[in-house]
Design an enzyme around this catalytic site. Structure first.
Site: not given
Length: 476
Positions: A201, A203, A326, A352, A356, A387
């Site tokens: 799904s 990217i 990201s 997150y 990253k 997305t």
């Protein structure tokens, strides 16, 4: 009705069969034509007479939408397509001949304009012909495999220092602006094994499809076997090589170790490893081993997988590791004293971003460590992409930015370029957006010092050794 006719001959140092197949699939247009912002095949199955393509173009300040379809396909000499826009229609005819590694193309395009636009044809005919000619220049460069220019521009450097230009770079407008400098990737990846995590799904799916179109041997690493099989079936129906499926949850050390053991036992070289799997968790959760999910999924899992697969990367001779990060990374520094977000109130965005950031730090360390082994390591971020993961995890952000968001295919482009292009082997350890390297820090205090990067690796290795020992007991 008035029309514009344009013809041009081109010659390529590529086999006739390859050029015919490449040009018949008009979804490649967005790779090489500066005027095309996106192109997708909307008819299932391999390209044949009747296959339709959705083509989005930019002409001056206007965005144009066309429905293309194949009207003639005579392998390997002739392709004809017709396109229909709101006020115009197009007929393209491509006549090919060739021998050995050389091919010749006679390209012809007719553009028919409806009333009242047809009255203005004589005024914008030179502009239309100039745009077509520019597109064909870039087709020539793509099929001749000329390198793209990837050095940072003044505008990209401004984006690394100023907030507003930086945010514009993340949008679909930023993608369109950067694309003007690119040359399409036409590498034939036949025989190259590429492992991609999270490919079903967003990217990841866009990257998988782009690499399948280049004939790569894909190895899917997925949690959900049903979704993996559906996507693998779809790619096979399109005429692409069927991916191999490996089931593993990247957040589980036990499953990552088992996955690596299976791949090592097969002993096949890995030409590229794409660490893409990820999600933003708004509520704190834990993995099967009790680790905070952001840390486990986005940092520790990729760390262990990459470390374990080093022998197969080295075996490939010229291997690549691409870590999908990201732009959110810019907002946070790594928290070495609180890797699992236990000392402060949990914040999914921060967790997150920190994970990253850690993956980018590891990119720089791996690049230095493996530079003598023929392994290049890069990190990238896809910009703001539309997305399901973004809309579900950040609904307010999605509502605010949805008119600016890129398609998943646009977000995936740099991953594919890093995995396939010759230029991407010229450097290692960089952080990329839109095929251009960028700084890893925009806010003071967020950049990791070398000693902090080394400490991060030590902490991750400690986690790895501790949990891998438990895993190895489970294998017995």
């Amino acid at each position: 009705m008035s029309s514009i006719l344009y013809e041009q001959s081109l010659s390529f140092k590529r086999p006739l069969d390859f050029v015919f197949t490449y040009l018949a699939d008009h979804s490649h247009m967005s790779d090489w034509a500066p005027s095309v912002t996106s192109a997708s095949k909307t008819t299932p199955g391999p390209v044949r007479v009747g296959t339709h393509f959705d083509i989005q173009m930019r002409f001056g300040l206007s965005d144009l939408s066309l429905d293309y379809h194949v009207t003639a396909l005579e392998h390997p000499q002739y392709i004809e397509l017709k396109g229909k826009g709101e006020t115009f229609s197009i007929v393209e005819r491509l006549r090919l001949e060739g021998e050995g590694d050389h091919c010749h193309l006679l390209y012809q395009i007719e553009v028919y304009y409806q009333e009242p636009v047809s009255k203005l044809v004589r005024f914008f005919s030179p502009i239309v012909k100039s745009s077509i000619k520019k597109d064909l220049v870039y087709l020539q460069k793509a099929l001749d495999q000329q390198p793209s220019s990837w050095k940072p521009t003044l505008w990209s450097k401004m984006g690394d220092r100023l907030l507003l230009p930086g945010m514009l770079h993340f949008s679909k407008k930023g993608f369109a602006s950067a694309k003007d400098r690119w040359i399409g990737v036409t590498e034939d990846l036949t025989g190259r094994n590429i492992v991609i995590t999270g490919p079903t799904s967003g990217i990841g799916a866009a990257v998988a499809r782009q690499l399948a179109k280049l004939n790569a041997n894909l190895i899917f690493v997925c949690r959900n076997e049903k979704k993996a099989l559906i996507f693998a079936d779809a790619l096979e129906v399109e005429g692409y090589p069927r991916p191999r499926i490996e089931i593993a949850d990247i957040s589980s050390v036990l499953e990552v170790e088992a996955l690596a053991a299976r791949l090592l036992e097969k002993g096949e070289p890995i030409h590229a490893l794409i660490n893409n799997a990820g999600a933003l968790f708004n509520q704190r959760g834990v993995s099967a081993e009790g680790l905070e999910l952001s840390f486990a999924t986005l940092l520790l899992g990729p760390f262990i997988l990459t470390e374990r697969l080093y022998p197969l990367l080295k075996k490939a001779g010229e291997a690549r590791v691409i870590n999908v990060s990201s732009g959110g990374m810019y907002m946070q520094a790594i928290a070495l004293d609180d890797m699992e977000f236990e000392k402060e109130d949990y914040n999914g965005d921060k967790a997150y971003a920190r994970a990253k950031r850690g993956l980018v730090d590891m990119t720089e360390l791996w690049a230095e460590r493996w530079k003598e082994d023929g392994i290049v390591v890069h990190a990238m971020h896809p910009g703001w992409a539309d997305t399901a993961g973004v809309s579900a995890a950040m609904p307010k952000f999605y509502d605010w930015t949805k008119t600016w968001l890129r398609s998943p295919e646009q977000g995936a482009d740099t991953v594919t370029w890093l995995a396939a292009s010759k230029e991407a082997r010229e450097t290692s350890g960089l952080f990329w957006l839109d095929r251009t390297p960028h700084t890893t820090s925009m806010i003071p205090g967020t950049r990791s010092a070398p000693r902090h990067q080394s400490l991060l690796r030590e902490r991750l290795e400690e986690y790895s050794q501790k949990l891998s020992a438990v895993a190895s007991q489970s294998f017995r």
